[in-house]
Write an enzyme that holds these catalytic residues in place. Structure first.
Site, PDB file in Angstrom:
ATOM      1  N   LYS A  56       0.849  -1.203   0.000  1.00 56.41           N
ATOM      2  CA  LYS A  56       0.000   0.000   0.000  1.00 56.41           C
ATOM      3  C   LYS A  56       0.881   1.247   0.000  1.00 56.41           C
ATOM      4  O   LYS A  56       2.103   1.151   0.226  1.00 56.41           O
ATOM      5  CB  LYS A  56      -0.909  -0.025   1.235  1.00 56.41           C
ATOM      6  CG  LYS A  56      -0.154  -0.017   2.572  1.00 56.41           C
ATOM      7  CD  LYS A  56      -1.080  -0.350   3.746  1.00 56.41           C
ATOM      8  CE  LYS A  56      -0.296  -0.395   5.049  1.00 56.41           C
ATOM      9  NZ  LYS A  56      -1.137  -0.864   6.179  1.00 56.41           N
ATOM     10  N   TYR A  88      15.117  30.619   6.954  1.00 58.42           N
ATOM     11  CA  TYR A  88      13.970  31.369   7.482  1.00 58.42           C
ATOM     12  C   TYR A  88      14.018  31.470   9.004  1.00 58.42           C
ATOM     13  O   TYR A  88      14.286  30.482   9.692  1.00 58.42           O
ATOM     14  CB  TYR A  88      12.662  30.680   7.089  1.00 58.42           C
ATOM     15  CG  TYR A  88      12.327  30.767   5.625  1.00 58.42           C
ATOM     16  CD1 TYR A  88      12.219  31.999   4.990  1.00 58.42           C
ATOM     17  CD2 TYR A  88      12.112  29.617   4.885  1.00 58.42           C
ATOM     18  CE1 TYR A  88      11.889  32.067   3.633  1.00 58.42           C
ATOM     19  CE2 TYR A  88      11.784  29.685   3.536  1.00 58.42           C
ATOM     20  CZ  TYR A  88      11.680  30.906   2.921  1.00 58.42           C
ATOM     21  OH  TYR A  88      11.360  30.964   1.596  1.00 58.42           O
ATOM     22  N   MET A 133      11.009  24.812   1.383  1.00 59.91           N
ATOM     23  CA  MET A 133      10.165  23.956   0.545  1.00 59.91           C
ATOM     24  C   MET A 133      10.975  23.138  -0.461  1.00 59.91           C
ATOM     25  O   MET A 133      10.678  21.969  -0.703  1.00 59.91           O
ATOM     26  CB  MET A 133       9.127  24.804  -0.201  1.00 59.91           C
ATOM     27  CG  MET A 133       8.061  23.970  -0.904  1.00 59.91           C
ATOM     28  SD  MET A 133       6.882  24.950  -1.836  1.00 59.91           S
ATOM     29  CE  MET A 133       6.022  25.835  -0.561  1.00 59.91           C
TER      30      MET A 133
HETATM   31  C1  LIG Z   1      -0.318  -1.732   6.891  1.00 52.87           C
HETATM   32  C2  LIG Z   1      -0.820  -3.004   7.437  1.00 52.87           C
HETATM   33  C3  LIG Z   1       0.040  -4.108   7.614  1.00 52.87           C
HETATM   34  C4  LIG Z   1       1.536  -4.016   7.403  1.00 52.87           C
HETATM   35  O1  LIG Z   1       2.127  -3.552   8.591  1.00 52.87           O
HETATM   36  P1  LIG Z   1       3.714  -3.452   8.738  1.00 52.87           P
HETATM   37  O2  LIG Z   1       3.891  -3.020  10.137  1.00 52.87           O
HETATM   38  O3  LIG Z   1       4.167  -2.439   7.758  1.00 52.87           O
HETATM   39  O4  LIG Z   1       4.262  -4.790   8.468  1.00 52.87           O
HETATM   40  C5  LIG Z   1      -0.509  -5.308   8.003  1.00 52.87           C
HETATM   41  N1  LIG Z   1      -1.827  -5.428   8.246  1.00 52.87           N
HETATM   42  C6  LIG Z   1      -2.678  -4.382   8.123  1.00 52.87           C
HETATM   43  C7  LIG Z   1      -4.109  -4.583   8.412  1.00 52.87           C
HETATM   44  C8  LIG Z   1      -2.198  -3.140   7.738  1.00 52.87           C
HETATM   45  O5  LIG Z   1      -3.044  -2.108   7.651  1.00 52.87           O
END
Ligand SMILES: *Cc1c(COP(=O)(O)O)cnc(C)c1O
Length: 385
Positions: free
Chosen positions: A38, A264, A321
């Site tokens: 993801k 800044y 930035m």
């Molecule tokens: C993001 C996620 C993971 C992965 O977690 P890590 O700590 O990055 O291994 C596993 N299960 C769910 C439900 C998640 O949302």
């Protein structure tokens, strides 16, 4: 050489991801590994990460959004893809069309799938055993089972899972408490005639630290990228290899006198004559503004180090930035010199975890924060991706 028209780049090493998946597979056996890709593979590039993980024997992939699953399918990825939460109803058609495995935990979601599917759909049920984030509450399992039975002509349960809140603190009592609640729900499902085929509970931290959580497969995200889930499990991450480097070139150098201020707010004042190097990367790229300053009992000091000429040199003043400044002292630094923000130079290494510690966060936020403005280069490829 510039990449993507600029003196800054993220380099991703797919062989490091392959290595890390191999480590997790060995440690998790007989459980399998599903790679969590993801958020664009935690900033590494979802397709690159997915392909590397699958080459190394990951059995499936997990994503947060339907669009993330679509990207993988359109790139030719054929492995199972599990969506980690319920999705808006208008995403159901794409989810089914692209053969993703939906997660369900409400009757509305089961009914939406059953209403729209024109072929049987296998789902995973997420049980909330303590996150209070997503999943069916244990007390609501019986009601969900009724809906599942009513729609059993279309929707079948292929897996049941939960997610641990404190897996990166292996001794935290929440771990046993949550797994105990999970086991009670599994027993209840079996008693109610819902076959529990696949079950899963472990993120990276639990995969590394908690044998009782490994079950059918582990859902590993951060560890496949070679980053520790947190200080409580650092000692289990020795074999992991970071898969991402962030590097740039010095764009300008100048000599300044003692008493000169920088950036800044003039928050940093040089107490000696020194050389200042400008690095053309900023907070719009994901280098947090406060990485350049540390408030230490009200006194603002220089911030995190970068590597130039094999030496650690501190960022001075707030990160802007698009650029930040570095105090390189009397080192013979010139425009065009390599700067490593995350990665290795000489015998020095800076890790995402080092930034995280300084920023009061976790390595996840550091790599997920690296913005799309940074060209990403996959080692082994010749063009920026
Ligand atoms: C993001 C996620 C993971 C992965 O977690 P890590 O700590 O990055 O291994 C596993 N299960 C769910 C439900 C998640 O949302």
């Amino acid at each position: 050489m510039t990449r993507g028209g600029r003196w800054a780049r993220v380099d991703v090493d797919p062989t490091a991801i392959e290595h890390n998946v191999g480590v997790l597979r060995r440690r998790s056996e007989p459980a399998g590994v599903w790679a969590v890709v993801k958020a664009d593979g935690y900033g590494h590039g979802a397709v690159v990460a997915a392909q590397a993980a699958l080459r190394a024997g990951a059995a499936g992939l997990c994503v947060a959004l339907v669009a993330e699953g679509v990207e993988l399918r359109e790139a030719g990825v054929d492995a199972p893809i599990l969506l980690l939460s319920e999705q808006p109803v208008d995403q159901v058609d794409a989810m089914l069309h692209y053969r993703m495995t939906p997660t369900v935990y409400t009757s509305g979601s089961v009914n939406a799938l059953a209403d729209r599917a024109d072929a049987p759909v296998a789902v995973h049920v997420n049980v909330d055993t303590g996150m209070q984030r997503v999943g069916v509450q244990p007390g609501d399992v019986a009601a969900l089972v009724e809906v599942l039975h009513a729609r059993a002509d279309v929707v079948s349960v292929a897996g049941v899972y939960t997610h641990l809140a404190c897996a990166d603190e292996p001794d935290h009592p929440a771990n046993d408490e949550q797994l105990g609640a999970f086991d009670r729900v599994l027993a209840e499902l079996v008693a109610a005639g819902v076959p529990v085929g696949i079950q899963h509970a472990a993120n990276s931290a639990a995969a590394l630290a908690n044998p009782g959580a490994r079950r059918s497969f582990v859902r590993a995200g951060i560890a496949i990228y070679g980053i520790s889930p947190g200080p409580g499990v650092d000692h289990l991450c020795d074999e992991l290899r970071p898969a991402l480097d962030l590097a740039a070139r010095v764009s300008l150098v100048k000599r300044v006198a003692a008493g000169t201020h920088v950036s800044y707010g003039w928050r940093h004042r040089f107490d000696r004559d020194t050389t200042v190097a400008t690095v053309p990367v900023g907070y719009a790229d994901g280098v947090p503004r406060r990485l350049g300053t540390v408030s230490d009992g009200g006194v603002v000091r220089a911030g995190a180090d970068v590597l130039i000429g094999g030496r650690r040199c501190p960022i001075v003043g707030v990160v802007t930035m698009d650029q930040f400044m570095v105090d390189v002292g009397d080192l013979p630094v010139a425009a065009g010199d390599d700067v490593v923000l995350i990665g290795e130079q000489g015998d020095q290494r800076i890790r995402a975890e080092d930034w995280a510690e300084r920023l009061g966060t976790i390595g996840y936020e550091v790599v997920c924060g690296l913005s799309a403005r940074l060209p990403r280069m996959v080692l082994g490829d010749s063009e920026p991706s």
